[in-house]
Structures are given as C-alpha cells and as structure tokens.
Design a protein around this motif. Structure first.
Motif, PDB file in Angstrom:
ATOM      1  N   PRO A 207       0.817  -1.432  -0.067  1.00 41.99           N
ATOM      2  CA  PRO A 207      -0.058   0.129  -0.051  1.00 41.99           C
ATOM      3  C   PRO A 207       0.744   1.094  -0.134  1.00 41.99           C
ATOM      4  CG  PRO A 207      -0.136  -0.879   2.350  1.00 41.99           C
ATOM      5  CD  PRO A 207       0.881  -1.952   1.258  1.00 41.99           C
ATOM      6  N   LEU A 208       0.172   2.538  -0.229  1.00 42.50           N
ATOM      7  CA  LEU A 208       1.031   3.635  -0.528  1.00 42.50           C
ATOM      8  C   LEU A 208       0.162   4.599   0.580  1.00 42.50           C
ATOM      9  CD1 LEU A 208       2.829   5.768  -1.884  1.00 42.50           C
ATOM     10  CD2 LEU A 208       0.663   6.079  -3.381  1.00 42.50           C
ATOM     11  N   THR A 209       0.933   5.041   1.517  1.00 41.15           N
ATOM     12  CA  THR A 209       0.383   6.072   2.706  1.00 41.15           C
ATOM     13  C   THR A 209       0.743   7.372   2.299  1.00 41.15           C
ATOM     14  OG1 THR A 209       0.450   4.634   4.398  1.00 41.15           O
ATOM     15  CG2 THR A 209       0.450   7.017   4.785  1.00 41.15           C
ATOM     16  N   ILE A 210      -0.133   8.364   2.118  1.00 36.48           N
ATOM     17  CA  ILE A 210       0.092   9.634   1.690  1.00 36.48           C
ATOM     18  C   ILE A 210      -0.481  10.587   2.816  1.00 36.48           C
ATOM     19  CG2 ILE A 210      -2.096   9.039  -0.067  1.00 36.48           C
ATOM     20  CD1 ILE A 210      -0.428  11.755  -1.907  1.00 36.48           C
ATOM     21  N   ALA A 211       0.232  11.349   3.144  1.00 40.53           N
ATOM     22  CA  ALA A 211      -0.161  12.508   4.198  1.00 40.53           C
ATOM     23  C   ALA A 211      -0.603  13.840   3.634  1.00 40.53           C
ATOM     24  CB  ALA A 211       0.759  12.538   5.317  1.00 40.53           C
ATOM     25  N   PRO A 212      -1.413  14.786   4.282  1.00 36.40           N
ATOM     26  CA  PRO A 212      -1.972  15.935   3.670  1.00 36.40           C
ATOM     27  C   PRO A 212      -0.578  16.957   3.166  1.00 36.40           C
ATOM     28  CG  PRO A 212      -3.059  15.796   5.714  1.00 36.40           C
ATOM     29  CD  PRO A 212      -1.888  14.633   5.489  1.00 36.40           C
ATOM     30  N   GLY A 213      -0.547  17.085   1.829  1.00 39.39           N
ATOM     31  CA  GLY A 213       0.270  17.793   1.218  1.00 39.39           C
ATOM     32  C   GLY A 213       1.167  17.176   0.347  1.00 39.39           C
ATOM     33  N   GLU A 214       1.257  15.876   0.640  1.00 38.40           N
ATOM     34  CA  GLU A 214       2.212  14.918  -0.109  1.00 38.40           C
ATOM     35  C   GLU A 214       1.706  14.639  -1.524  1.00 38.40           C
ATOM     36  OE1 GLU A 214       4.991  11.942   2.283  1.00 38.40           O
ATOM     37  OE2 GLU A 214       2.899  11.722   2.946  1.00 38.40           O
ATOM     38  N   ARG A 215       2.495  14.352  -2.368  1.00 36.48           N
ATOM     39  CA  ARG A 215       2.180  13.984  -3.864  1.00 36.48           C
ATOM     40  C   ARG A 215       2.967  12.533  -4.050  1.00 36.48           C
ATOM     41  NH1 ARG A 215       4.079  18.233  -2.171  1.00 36.48           N
ATOM     42  NH2 ARG A 215       5.274  18.877  -4.106  1.00 36.48           N
ATOM     43  N   ALA A 216       2.266  11.731  -4.655  1.00 30.60           N
ATOM     44  CA  ALA A 216       2.755  10.333  -5.247  1.00 30.60           C
ATOM     45  C   ALA A 216       2.475  10.254  -6.690  1.00 30.60           C
ATOM     46  CB  ALA A 216       2.303   9.250  -4.594  1.00 30.60           C
ATOM     47  N   ASP A 217       3.536  10.173  -7.610  1.00 26.45           N
ATOM     48  CA  ASP A 217       3.313  10.009  -8.921  1.00 26.45           C
ATOM     49  C   ASP A 217       3.414   8.420  -9.113  1.00 26.45           C
ATOM     50  OD1 ASP A 217       3.563  10.126 -11.743  1.00 26.45           O
ATOM     51  OD2 ASP A 217       5.189  11.365 -11.672  1.00 26.45           O
ATOM     52  N   VAL A 218       2.655   7.967  -9.622  1.00 27.98           N
ATOM     53  CA  VAL A 218       2.464   6.365  -9.851  1.00 27.98           C
ATOM     54  C   VAL A 218       1.949   5.876 -11.198  1.00 27.98           C
ATOM     55  CG1 VAL A 218       1.946   6.031  -7.436  1.00 27.98           C
ATOM     56  CG2 VAL A 218      -0.009   6.110  -9.039  1.00 27.98           C
ATOM     57  N   VAL A 219       2.423   4.644 -11.457  1.00 29.61           N
ATOM     58  CA  VAL A 219       1.731   3.958 -12.787  1.00 29.61           C
ATOM     59  C   VAL A 219       1.199   2.977 -12.261  1.00 29.61           C
ATOM     60  CG1 VAL A 219       2.568   2.985 -15.056  1.00 29.61           C
ATOM     61  CG2 VAL A 219       3.697   4.934 -14.124  1.00 29.61           C
ATOM     62  N   VAL A 220       0.027   2.611 -12.976  1.00 27.12           N
ATOM     63  CA  VAL A 220      -0.630   1.329 -12.599  1.00 27.12           C
ATOM     64  C   VAL A 220      -0.907   0.570 -13.889  1.00 27.12           C
ATOM     65  CG1 VAL A 220      -2.828   0.410 -11.779  1.00 27.12           C
ATOM     66  CG2 VAL A 220      -2.022   2.397 -10.746  1.00 27.12           C
ATOM     67  N   ASP A 221      -0.877  -0.714 -14.012  1.00 28.61           N
ATOM     68  CA  ASP A 221      -0.813  -1.430 -15.090  1.00 28.61           C
ATOM     69  C   ASP A 221      -2.145  -2.486 -15.252  1.00 28.61           C
ATOM     70  OD1 ASP A 221      -0.556  -2.822 -17.467  1.00 28.61           O
ATOM     71  OD2 ASP A 221       1.723  -3.677 -17.053  1.00 28.61           O
ATOM     72  N   PHE A 222      -3.140  -1.921 -16.076  1.00 34.07           N
ATOM     73  CA  PHE A 222      -4.373  -2.791 -16.037  1.00 34.07           C
ATOM     74  C   PHE A 222      -4.392  -4.001 -17.224  1.00 34.07           C
ATOM     75  CE2 PHE A 222      -5.429   1.408 -14.191  1.00 34.07           C
ATOM     76  CZ  PHE A 222      -6.109   0.780 -12.958  1.00 34.07           C
ATOM     77  N   THR A 223      -3.112  -4.057 -17.765  1.00 37.61           N
ATOM     78  CA  THR A 223      -3.089  -5.037 -18.935  1.00 37.61           C
ATOM     79  C   THR A 223      -3.457  -6.487 -18.471  1.00 37.61           C
ATOM     80  OG1 THR A 223      -1.196  -3.749 -19.581  1.00 37.61           O
ATOM     81  CG2 THR A 223      -1.421  -6.311 -20.605  1.00 37.61           C
ATOM     82  N   GLY A 224      -4.348  -6.843 -19.091  1.00 32.27           N
ATOM     83  CA  GLY A 224      -4.744  -8.123 -19.081  1.00 32.27           C
ATOM     84  C   GLY A 224      -5.986  -8.352 -18.053  1.00 32.27           C
ATOM     85  N   ALA A 225      -6.662  -7.227 -17.475  1.00 36.04           N
ATOM     86  CA  ALA A 225      -7.613  -6.951 -16.433  1.00 36.04           C
ATOM     87  C   ALA A 225      -9.169  -6.716 -17.215  1.00 36.04           C
ATOM     88  CB  ALA A 225      -7.220  -6.212 -15.485  1.00 36.04           C
ATOM     89  N   LYS A 226      -9.045  -6.813 -18.751  1.00 38.09           N
ATOM     90  CA  LYS A 226     -10.475  -6.388 -19.241  1.00 38.09           C
ATOM     91  C   LYS A 226     -11.622  -7.021 -18.491  1.00 38.09           C
ATOM     92  CE  LYS A 226     -12.485  -6.333 -23.844  1.00 38.09           C
ATOM     93  NZ  LYS A 226     -12.597  -6.653 -25.235  1.00 38.09           N
ATOM     94  N   GLY A 227     -12.736  -5.961 -17.969  1.00 41.17           N
ATOM     95  CA  GLY A 227     -13.691  -6.359 -17.632  1.00 41.17           C
ATOM     96  C   GLY A 227     -13.796  -6.523 -16.049  1.00 41.17           C
ATOM     97  N   ALA A 228     -12.658  -6.128 -15.414  1.00 37.13           N
ATOM     98  CA  ALA A 228     -12.480  -6.102 -14.032  1.00 37.13           C
ATOM     99  C   ALA A 228     -12.772  -4.666 -13.466  1.00 37.13           C
ATOM    100  CB  ALA A 228     -11.053  -6.426 -13.636  1.00 37.13           C
ATOM    101  N   SER A 229     -13.316  -4.671 -12.258  1.00 41.24           N
ATOM    102  CA  SER A 229     -13.381  -3.631 -11.264  1.00 41.24           C
ATOM    103  C   SER A 229     -12.821  -3.652 -10.321  1.00 41.24           C
ATOM    104  CB  SER A 229     -15.057  -3.448 -10.941  1.00 41.24           C
ATOM    105  OG  SER A 229     -15.423  -3.053 -12.474  1.00 41.24           O
ATOM    106  N   TYR A 230     -12.085  -2.371  -9.839  1.00 41.08           N
ATOM    107  CA  TYR A 230     -11.502  -2.411  -8.530  1.00 41.08           C
ATOM    108  C   TYR A 230     -11.757  -1.186  -7.840  1.00 41.08           C
ATOM    109  CZ  TYR A 230      -8.447  -5.446 -11.272  1.00 41.08           C
ATOM    110  OH  TYR A 230      -7.827  -6.543 -12.111  1.00 41.08           O
ATOM    111  N   LEU A 231     -11.635  -1.131  -6.552  1.00 38.36           N
ATOM    112  CA  LEU A 231     -11.900  -0.006  -5.603  1.00 38.36           C
ATOM    113  C   LEU A 231     -10.505   0.503  -5.375  1.00 38.36           C
ATOM    114  CD1 LEU A 231     -14.481  -0.899  -3.089  1.00 38.36           C
ATOM    115  CD2 LEU A 231     -14.852   0.618  -4.848  1.00 38.36           C
TER     116      LEU A 231
END
Length: 583
Positions: A339-363
């Motif tokens: 997991p990624l914890t982020i406090a007020p004022g912080e930024r996080a630049d992330v890449v997420v790969d949804f390849t192969g997940a067609k039809g899936a849903s995530y929270l």
C-alpha cells in the motif's frame, strides 16, 4: 511506542460529537448522512487545463457545483454545493508549466460577499489575518468581513515575494493587505526539476477554511528533455486529488465547530470528513483501458491520511501501485508502493498496469483507520475512494514504460544525493513538535516569535525533528526540496516509505512520538553534491532579498519563507514558523 495513524481518532470524535451522532456546525445546518448517497454514479472529473507557459490571470470566486452525486437534488441550488475555486472550478484548473519557462500569473480575489462564509467558522480568537483589525474584541463572534486569501505554490522553488507567505494575504480588490504583501502578480521561474506541484490558499489562520471551501489545484511542471518520453501521457495521465468533506441536508459544506474547548471559540484540532471527494466529485468512478496509466496522486485533505491500494470488491489484491515520483520529482527507478500512504500535502506519482484485466473492477481503497468528526454513518465510508472499471477497449497498442522491469527513470540526470555531503561540521538543528495549552507549536514557539530558522543560501543543514505529541505531523518546508536521512515513520506507510527515503521531498509525515532526520540544501536540486558552499547563491533569484528591495535578477524582495505542519488545523493555530534565508 509506535502507534497507528488513527489511534486517537475515537477520542477526537467523542469530544466533537453531540447527542445523536451529528457534529456541531452553523445553527441552520443539519448534517447529511453520507450513507444515503449513491457511490460511483458519476465519472471522475478531469480538471480544466491552463497553459502556464504564457501569462494568465487566475480569479478566486464563489459558485455552485454538483459535488455530490448527480441524483442528489436537495437544497436551494438543486443539489449543487456552494464552493470557492480558481477560474470557476473546484479544484482549480491544472496549470501546465515547462522547466526553464517562467510563468507570470496575476491572482484576483473576487470573493465579494460570499454566501458560503456563513458556514465557515472563522475563529477570531486565533492569531489570524484579521482584515478588520478587530483582535480579541471579536473572539466568539462570527466573522462577516472581507475574505483574505493568498496563493502558495506548494513545493515551488521561487522568490519569497511570490511564495504565498501567510502574511501576504489580500482581500477583494486588494483593498486590505497583510504586512507581508508585495504584489498580486507572481512570476514562477520553473527552474526546478519536473514534478507534481499544487497551488492552494495560505492566508494566516484561515488556510483550513479557504482550502476546505475549494481553493486548490494542480501545477504540473514538465521537462521534455529529461523526463522519459514513454511515460503514459494524454488520456492515460490523470491528476487525482483526494479530499474529505462533510455536507448538510441541503448539500452545502458542513464544517464542525468546537465550542469552548481549548479556550477557542470555533477551532477544532483536526477535521476528518465522512464523505470522500475526488477532483471535486463525491465517490466517482473511472473507466480505463487494459493498459498502463499514470496517476498524479495528491492528498489535498485538511488532516486525513490515506493508505491506498487497489482491490477487488471481495478485498483481493488488485494491480500494483508503482511509484515513479515523489513531491520533488522522479525517482531513479520505480518502487513497488502497495500500500501507499500519503499525508496532507504529499504527492505520489504512480503508474498502474491494467493490462490483462479487461472487464475487471477495482476499488482504490483506504485502509487508514481514522474516523470522522461526529459522523451519522456507522460504516467507515472513507475506506472507499474511487471505483476503477477496466471497461474501455484497448486503443491501439501500449508501448509506454513498464515499471515492473525497473527501468532507469533518470538515465541522463541521476538524482543528486545529499547524504554523502553531510560531515561532522554540517550545521545541525534539533527541532521539536509540541502541543501545549490548546496550541500546536514548533520548538515551543509561536508564529509571531522571532525567527530562529535562518539558514544561509547555499548551505546544507541536517534537521532532526522530534515529535513530542501523539499526532502524526506532516512537516513542510517552503522554497527547498529535502531528502530524508532516517525516520521512525517507516512502519506506518507500507512500502511507499521507501520512496520517501529515496526521493526529493518537501513534506514528510512524522509519526507520533517519533523522529525524522532530513537533509536540506538551500540550492537548486540539480546542483552536484558538494557543488555549492554557504553564502553562494545558485538560484536564478535571490531568496535573501528583503521586502522593499529588488534583487539583481529583477525580482522584488519578499517577507521570507516558512516551515509548518500541513495538518491545516494545526498550521492555523501556531504550528508554523518563519524561515529567513541569509546571504
């Protein structure tokens, strides 16, 4: 002893709640139960874009916006919420700037007689902007005067005249001005490394309410020379600001009051909302293609800390958050940050790969345990942020950077490391975070006490910050990015803390009863290690220039910089100190 981020939240909620579970606010407001709202009904809004390579005007105004789900129709505005924003939107437009190209912006305060002010409990017993100079005589009274504002570019490397000093506030038409005011036209040099910045209000003693009302937006600084060309871009790059809010049954913003606790009239020590708002929309969804996306994450909340991960409806792990950047720019290599914890004022630049997940849903789920200030809802709805549906067909092929292969992100300009330059003769400061008599203090001092942090331009310093409270405090330094040398925060944030220890930062959360040691240098980020000496100015402006003077680059001098806690309720009640750079 290490404590979780939310260990004291039940105490806070109990102190702020009134019978029936609702928090106390303006007399004419009835708190809305967030459990009655539809979640994931509306798409994630895409902030408007503003070209920050040419001069612009940014105006602060009040307007009604459909923040709650689109099927909420109650109240005098047909379901819409009165907010304050930049250029008519909440959040404000994303300012897209380019490294090496200065941006001139004129800020206009057009918050003339705003109706929302009646629901914002300005505490006149605090040390605040106080445009009417009423002082203690107005303690306990609701403020109805002109709204003071000033814009701070959070993380910006810039002259202090344009830094948004809390004393540089001004009212509509600049009719009344703070003692630190210089001008409403700022120039951002954009000489630092490409990164995710953000701009928000910073007026003395009222920041928590002005930001809560909507005065915040992204500032993306791009570098086509040094940034990898194959990062996800265009449609596949999304800025995402996460904030928590409360609403009344008319759909209007609801901010709890504190009564007489701690001797203040209205101030509360932390705001924890019961409704998650992302890019100005409560619990939106995002439809994506089965490919890689770049998410620019920002915690724009007043006080709430988020621990984020993608998961299925059943709680199974979803795609990994690969962190590629921190507050001050790209990492040398991607880091697995789930997991990624982020406090007020912080930024996080992330890449997420949804390849192969067609039809899936995530929270995008939040596992931080903080509850809200006297919420009606028995369920912790703040554990859900947005819903991501992999429902769009793949458009062409995905040739973007694959973070799982751990490619070099900064092949042509590896990050300068400050720690090797630290020796026994490096100036060191020992700082403390304290809570005393209802105030939050830095080194036991208030905002108005004489400056004690007076670093020399070009100097490298070690700051050891000891937290003598049970709260987590995200500490933010203006003007410079720093690097974390050691700290007791590492156990509370998951592997995202690896990025904190390896990247440029301007905000670092310090665990309750913990210690963080950071290395800061009053020089540009790209200056080689050992390439600057105390007294040597390598900025393209003079950070030592005093108000009323003009530096050799043609910039006006200013009132200096600050450092403070980025829990806005703490910042507004003395947890902020001057930082005056010396020649």
């Amino acid at each position: 002893m290490m404590r979780s981020a939310g260990w004291y939240a039940p105490i806070v909620a109990a102190l702020l709640a009134i019978p029936g579970g609702a928090a106390r606010a303006a007399p004419d407001q009835v708190q809305l139960d967030p459990g009655t709202l539809s979640r994931y009904l509306d798409p994630l809004p895409l902030p408007a874009k503003l070209d920050a390579t040419r001069a612009a005007t940014v105006s602060m105004t009040e307007f009604a916006q459909q923040v709650l789900p689109s099927n909420f129709k109650a109240g005098p505005y047909g379901g819409k919420t009165l907010v304050w924003g930049y250029n008519g939107s909440y959040p404000g437009p994303t300012l897209e700037a380019k490294v090496g190209v200065p941006f001139q912006v004129t800020y206009a305060n057009n918050l003339v007689s705003p109706a929302l002010l009646a629901h914002l409990p300005v505490d006149q017993s605090l040390h605040w902007a106080d445009p009417l100079s009423c002082g203690s005589a107005c303690a306990g009274q609701r403020y109805t005067g002109p709204v003071p504002t000033v814009v701070h570019l959070h993380g910006g490397e810039l002259p202090s005249a344009f830094d948004g000093n809390p004393e540089a506030w001004f009212t509509p038409g600049a009719a009344i001005k703070g003692k630190g005011f210089v001008t409403t036209t700022y120039v951002y040099p954009n000489g630092q490394e490409a990164t995710t910045l953000w701009y928000h209000d910073h007026a003395l003693g009222i920041t928590r309410l002005n930001v809560y009302a909507g005065l915040a937006g992204f500032y993306l600084l791009r570098d086509p020379v040094h940034e990898p060309a194959n990062l996800p871009s265009g449609t596949y790059e999304r800025e995402i600001v996460i904030q928590d809010r409360m609403f009344d049954t008319n759909g209007q913003l609801f901010y709890p009051e504190n009564g007489s606790r701690y001797g203040s009239s209205f101030w509360i020590d932390r705001f924890l909302g019961d409704t998650i708002v992302v890019n100005g929309k409560a619990w939106p969804y995002l439809n994506v293609e089965p490919r890689r996306y770049r998410f620019r994450l920002l915690n724009g909340s007043n006080s709430r800390i988020y621990t984020l991960a993608l998961q299925t409806a059943s709680g199974a792990a979803g795609p990994v958050l690969w962190q590629i950047g921190t507050d001050g720019g790209l990492l040398d290599k991607p880091i697995k940050a789930t997991p990624l914890t982020i406090a007020p004022g912080e930024r996080a630049d992330v890449v997420v790969d949804f390849t192969g997940a067609k039809g899936a849903s995530y929270l995008l789920a939040n596992s931080n345990s903080d509850r809200s200030n006297g919420s009606y809802s028995s369920s912790n709805l703040t554990s859900e942020i947005i819903k991501v549906n992999v429902s769009l067909p793949l458009n062409g092929t995905d040739s973007s950077l694959n973070p799982s292969t751990l490619p070099a992100l900064r092949a042509s300009n590896p990050m300068v490391k400050l720690s090797p330059t630290v020796t026994s003769s490096t100036p060191a400061r020992h700082m403390t975070l304290e809570h005393s008599n209802g105030e939050f203090l830095l080194n036991g001092l208030r905002w108005s006490d004489p400056a004690t942090e007076v670093p020399r331009v070009g100097a490298t310093e070690v700051w050891q910050i000891d937290n003598h409270t049970g709260d987590i405090h995200p500490i933010h330094l203006h003007l410079v990015q720093f690097q974390v040398q050691s700290g007791s925060y590492s156990g509370w944030g998951g592997s995202g803390s690896d990025a904190t220890a390896n990247g440029w930062k301007d905000t670092v959360p310090i665990q309750g009863w913990g210690t963080v040691t950071l290395v800061a240098r009053w020089a540009p980020q790209d200056v080689p290690a050992g390439g600057v000496q105390p007294g040597q100015n390598l900025f393209d402006f003079d950070p030592t220039a005093a108000k009323g003077t003009t530096d050799r680059f043609g910039y006006p001098g200013g009132p200096g910089y600050v450092w403070h806690c980025h829990i806005l309720e703490h910042e507004d009640n003395e947890m902020m100190r001057p930082q005056l750079v010396q020649p």
